[in-house]
Write a protein that holds these residues in place. Structure first.
Motif, PDB file in Angstrom:
ATOM      1  N   LYS A 106      45.421  52.721  41.378  1.00  0.00           N
ATOM      2  CA  LYS A 106      43.965  52.665  41.470  1.00  0.00           C
ATOM      3  C   LYS A 106      43.523  52.137  42.838  1.00  0.00           C
ATOM      4  O   LYS A 106      42.592  52.664  43.455  1.00  0.00           O
ATOM      5  N   VAL A 107      44.219  51.090  43.310  1.00  0.00           N
ATOM      6  CA  VAL A 107      43.868  50.496  44.603  1.00  0.00           C
ATOM      7  C   VAL A 107      44.124  51.473  45.741  1.00  0.00           C
ATOM      8  O   VAL A 107      43.289  51.646  46.636  1.00  0.00           O
ATOM      9  N   HIS A 108      45.277  52.121  45.734  1.00  0.00           N
ATOM     10  CA  HIS A 108      45.638  53.015  46.835  1.00  0.00           C
ATOM     11  C   HIS A 108      44.791  54.286  46.868  1.00  0.00           C
ATOM     12  O   HIS A 108      44.699  54.939  47.912  1.00  0.00           O
TER      13      HIS A 108
ATOM     14  N   ASP B 141      60.178  47.687  33.276  1.00  0.00           N
ATOM     15  CA  ASP B 141      59.865  46.279  33.498  1.00  0.00           C
ATOM     16  C   ASP B 141      58.339  46.138  33.472  1.00  0.00           C
ATOM     17  O   ASP B 141      57.638  46.764  34.273  1.00  0.00           O
ATOM     18  N   GLN B 142      57.861  45.310  32.550  1.00  0.00           N
ATOM     19  CA  GLN B 142      56.415  45.280  32.331  1.00  0.00           C
ATOM     20  C   GLN B 142      55.644  44.823  33.563  1.00  0.00           C
ATOM     21  O   GLN B 142      54.571  45.346  33.860  1.00  0.00           O
ATOM     22  N   LYS B 143      56.174  43.865  34.286  1.00  0.00           N
ATOM     23  CA  LYS B 143      55.490  43.401  35.492  1.00  0.00           C
ATOM     24  C   LYS B 143      55.415  44.522  36.525  1.00  0.00           C
ATOM     25  O   LYS B 143      54.370  44.742  37.167  1.00  0.00           O
ATOM     26  N   ALA B 144      56.507  45.269  36.691  1.00  0.00           N
ATOM     27  CA  ALA B 144      56.554  46.359  37.666  1.00  0.00           C
ATOM     28  C   ALA B 144      55.604  47.492  37.256  1.00  0.00           C
ATOM     29  O   ALA B 144      54.929  48.101  38.101  1.00  0.00           O
ATOM     30  N   VAL B 145      55.546  47.771  35.939  1.00  0.00           N
ATOM     31  CA  VAL B 145      54.663  48.842  35.477  1.00  0.00           C
ATOM     32  C   VAL B 145      53.201  48.452  35.698  1.00  0.00           C
ATOM     33  O   VAL B 145      52.386  49.263  36.161  1.00  0.00           O
ATOM     34  N   ARG B 146      52.866  47.191  35.329  1.00  0.00           N
ATOM     35  CA  ARG B 146      51.487  46.733  35.547  1.00  0.00           C
ATOM     36  C   ARG B 146      51.088  46.868  37.014  1.00  0.00           C
ATOM     37  O   ARG B 146      50.005  47.340  37.347  1.00  0.00           O
ATOM     38  N   GLN B 147      51.986  46.463  37.895  1.00  0.00           N
ATOM     39  CA  GLN B 147      51.683  46.517  39.323  1.00  0.00           C
ATOM     40  C   GLN B 147      51.555  47.956  39.809  1.00  0.00           C
ATOM     41  O   GLN B 147      50.671  48.277  40.615  1.00  0.00           O
ATOM     42  N   ALA B 148      52.399  48.842  39.306  1.00  0.00           N
ATOM     43  CA  ALA B 148      52.359  50.243  39.745  1.00  0.00           C
ATOM     44  C   ALA B 148      51.046  50.912  39.334  1.00  0.00           C
ATOM     45  O   ALA B 148      50.439  51.657  40.111  1.00  0.00           O
ATOM     46  N   LEU B 149      50.599  50.632  38.104  1.00  0.00           N
ATOM     47  CA  LEU B 149      49.328  51.227  37.642  1.00  0.00           C
ATOM     48  C   LEU B 149      48.149  50.670  38.429  1.00  0.00           C
ATOM     49  O   LEU B 149      47.222  51.403  38.796  1.00  0.00           O
ATOM     50  N   GLU B 150      48.188  49.365  38.682  1.00  0.00           N
ATOM     51  CA  GLU B 150      47.111  48.756  39.470  1.00  0.00           C
ATOM     52  C   GLU B 150      47.114  49.286  40.892  1.00  0.00           C
ATOM     53  O   GLU B 150      46.060  49.600  41.461  1.00  0.00           O
ATOM     54  N   ASP B 151      48.315  49.420  41.475  1.00  0.00           N
ATOM     55  CA  ASP B 151      48.415  49.935  42.849  1.00  0.00           C
ATOM     56  C   ASP B 151      47.888  51.360  42.952  1.00  0.00           C
ATOM     57  O   ASP B 151      47.270  51.735  43.961  1.00  0.00           O
TER      58      ASP B 151
ATOM     59  N   PHE C  42      39.703  56.063  36.269  1.00  0.00           N
ATOM     60  CA  PHE C  42      40.614  57.077  35.749  1.00  0.00           C
ATOM     61  C   PHE C  42      40.116  57.449  34.355  1.00  0.00           C
ATOM     62  O   PHE C  42      39.707  56.575  33.584  1.00  0.00           O
ATOM     63  N   ARG C  43      40.172  58.708  34.034  1.00  0.00           N
ATOM     64  CA  ARG C  43      39.875  59.154  32.679  1.00  0.00           C
ATOM     65  C   ARG C  43      40.941  60.165  32.274  1.00  0.00           C
ATOM     66  O   ARG C  43      41.379  60.989  33.085  1.00  0.00           O
ATOM     67  N   PHE C  44      41.347  60.102  30.994  1.00  0.00           N
ATOM     68  CA  PHE C  44      42.446  60.944  30.529  1.00  0.00           C
ATOM     69  C   PHE C  44      42.068  61.700  29.267  1.00  0.00           C
ATOM     70  O   PHE C  44      41.261  61.230  28.458  1.00  0.00           O
ATOM     71  N   LYS C  45      42.695  62.835  29.130  1.00  0.00           N
ATOM     72  CA  LYS C  45      42.533  63.630  27.923  1.00  0.00           C
ATOM     73  C   LYS C  45      43.914  64.103  27.478  1.00  0.00           C
ATOM     74  O   LYS C  45      44.633  64.752  28.253  1.00  0.00           O
TER      75      LYS C  45
END
Length: 627
Positions: free
Chosen positions: A69-71, A57-67, A77-80
């Motif tokens: 960072k907040v938490h 669910d796009q809304k749930a995914v957006r919130q999880a990724l934002e959370d 974040f940086r990725f390789k």
């Protein structure tokens, strides 16, 4: 721009350079594009773009990724991307994550996996919380657990603290009890000036049922803001006792303040509430040692119970907090403070003659212990004749030689004035030295080579490049190009010294060796990150035995028969001399001398040339009485 903001911008710049690389490495038809879009969106904060590349669910995914960072209260974040593997119907991408936790904490690095599958012909990341971290599950969240170490004391040479406990007030919240955390942070930001977003992220990254410190106040500031703080719902004020109120010498030990928005920027990044900042003196010079580091843990919490499910990483302080041990001596400091009571504006510096260790630094309110007693630039007066003795002995001048002490004398065109010549017959060199007769001493300039006088001054530490954690002045002498300049040097008119530098001169006569000053025993350097040895300080300098013997005779006579009689005290004999000088329109009265292994320099603002000796006498008597 805060340190955290700078790191975020830097991360974005890094990403911009990385995107072409990710695009160039892989071609359709494959899962590469889905992996790239997801990681790039997550890294840049474009969570909608990242969510579109998942099957969740796009809304749930957006919130999880934002959370996430907040938490974590993460700066970035940086990725390789490490690679994509397929085994049968299963496809999986491996990536390395690097999370900047901000707050001057280390980077958190971990390995992650992205499960992939085709949905309507397009590659998608199969969504679950484990995409964010392999150990994260539904109903769980990140949190950062922080355990700061308390401020350590500054100690004297006997390990007695040089500060007293003072009460600071910490504004705390328990996140789970707040009805409106945004409103709390908005009100607190308005009152204190701390950024609202920083206060809010601190709350949201904490363990919900644990008290979270937000802002620390000193007593006066708290009294001023108390009514406004108590009006904020959910804010709790907790008094804490910390060793931050400086004992004497207060200006050397230094003042401490709670972290403010201004000091937060000065220190190069956010500091945890409850931290204290050295504002001056040794507290400022050794801030990084006295506050040490913070133990930080990244944990996973159960959302319902707030209990810890897993500890993902812990960073113990690489360097624990450390007290600062000085050479100061509390009983001597007490005697120095007592000696200055009720008299003229004055300063006193005491050192250990055999080591150069600074034992006491005292001043009346008119003078500053660091800026004036250690680093002040004052005319030396006839004290500087101490440096001339070696040259006089080389010139075969006898201490018994008679020298007239007129009211006025001209040497090489330079004029000298003696305000109150000694009464009676013409005195010997020893007598003129003991009484500090400027006109008599200046007349010796023709017998001393200017270069030899400069070399002698250097052997007594004048102009030495020593290294101390506070501002100091070792002295300066103008070039001696003729008899007039040499005469002025002997009379201390073209020479600047500090009370500290002259205390070390007295110590050199007492011990036979000039020692550079020492104020702090441990740590060896104020910089905890320095791998190199501390800055090079001058070596001790042995003074010629014949010179020392003559100086001891001359300076003992200063107390027994000269103008330094008031310095006499019980116990072993006191030796020393006085001198008069002027600084602008201020009359100055010097005394330098020693008793046993304690050498002192006193500088008093007085027309009475014996004022410095009187203070020294009170100091030595105080030591004898055990003050």
């Amino acid at each position: 721009m805060t340190g955290k903001a700078r790191r975020t911008v830097a991360a974005a710049l890094t990403l911009a350079a990385a995107v072409p690389m990710l695009s160039a490495c892989f071609e359709e038809p494959s899962a590469h594009e889905a992996v790239r879009d997801f990681l790039v969106g997550w890294q840049t904060g474009d969570y909608a773009a990242a969510a579109r590349r998942t099957d969740g669910d796009q809304k749930a995914v957006r919130q999880a990724l934002e959370d996430a960072k907040v938490h974590l209260d993460a700066a970035s974040f940086r990725f390789k991307l490490k690679g994509i593997r397929s085994a049968g119907e299963q496809t999986e991408a491996d990536f390395a994550a690097e999370v900047d936790l901000g707050e001057n904490n280390p980077l958190w690095e971990y390995a992650g996996k992205l499960p992939l599958h085709l949905v309507d012909g397009r590659w998608k990341v199969h969504w679950s919380p484990s995409v964010i971290h392999p150990q994260l599950r539904e109903g769980q969240r990140f949190a950062v657990d922080v355990k700061p170490q308390g401020r350590q004391p500054i100690l004297d040479r006997n390990n007695d603290p040089l500060q007293q406990e003072a009460t600071l007030y910490v504004a705390n919240v328990i996140p789970s009890l707040l009805k409106d955390e945004v409103a709390v942070c908005r009100q607190l930001s308005k009152i204190t000036g701390f950024p609202q977003d920083r206060l809010l992220s601190r709350i949201r990254s904490a363990i919900p049922n644990v008290q979270v410190p937000l802002v620390t106040f000193g007593r006066a500031k708290y009294a001023q803001l108390r009514a406004q703080l108590e009006a904020i719902p959910g804010l709790q004020m907790t008094p804490e006792s910390l060793p931050v109120a400086p004992d004497s010498p207060a200006q050397i030990v230094g003042a401490v303040t709670a972290v403010t928005p201004e000091t937060e920027q000065q220190l190069g990044g956010p500091q945890r509430a409850g931290d204290t900042v050295g504002r001056s003196g040794l507290q400022k010079a050794y801030q990084e040692y006295l506050t040490g580091s913070t133990e930080t843990s990244v944990i996973i919490l159960d959302v319902k119970t707030s209990k810890t499910v897993a500890e993902l990483r812990k960073w113990r302080p690489g360097r624990s907090t450390s007290s600062v041990r000085t050479t100061l001596d509390r009983p001597m400091q007490k005697a120095a403070d007592s000696a200055l009571l009720g008299g003229s504006p004055a300063m006193l510096v005491a050192v250990q003659a055999s080591t150069g260790n600074v034992l006491a630094v005292a001043s009346t309110k008119e003078y500053h212990q660091e800026r004036h007693a250690l680093a002040g630039k004052f005319h030396a007066g006839s004290l500087f004749s101490i440096m001339s003795v070696e040259g006089l002995l080389k010139a075969q001048v006898s201490l018994k030689q008679k020298l007239a002490c007129p009211v006025d004398r001209t040497v090489g065109g330079a004029q000298f004035h003696q305000a109150a010549p000694p009464a009676g017959s013409t005195l010997s060199l020893q007598g003129n030295f003991a009484s500090g007769c400027v006109t008599a001493l200046a007349s010796l300039a023709r017998k001393i080579d200017g270069a030899e006088l400069a070399a002698s001054a250097a052997r007594f530490g004048i102009g030495a490049q020593w290294s101390l954690p506070l501002k100091t002045f070792s002295g300066r002498m103008r070039p001696l190009t003729n008899d007039a300049a040499t005469a002025k040097a002997i009379a201390g008119q073209n020479v600047s010294v500090s009370p500290l530098s002259m205390a070390l001169v007295a110590g050199a006569v007492a011990s036979g060796t000039w020692h550079p000053p020492v104020l702090v025993i441990e740590p060896k350097t104020p910089d905890p990150s320095a791998d190199a040895e501390p800055a090079k300080t001058p070596d001790a300098i042995r003074i010629d035995d014949k010179t020392i013997s003559a100086l001891k005779t001359l300076m003992r006579a200063g107390v027994t028969s000269g103008s330094a009689r008031l310095a006499a005290a019980p116990g072993d004999p006191v030796s020393g001399i006085t001198a008069s000088a002027t600084q602008g329109r201020k009359p100055l009265a010097w005394f330098v001398g020693w008793q046993e292994d304690v050498a002192v320099a006193v500088l008093a603002e007085s027309t009475d040339s014996t004022a410095g000796a009187a203070i020294a006498g009170r100091f030595f008597r105080g030591l004898h009485a055990g003050l």
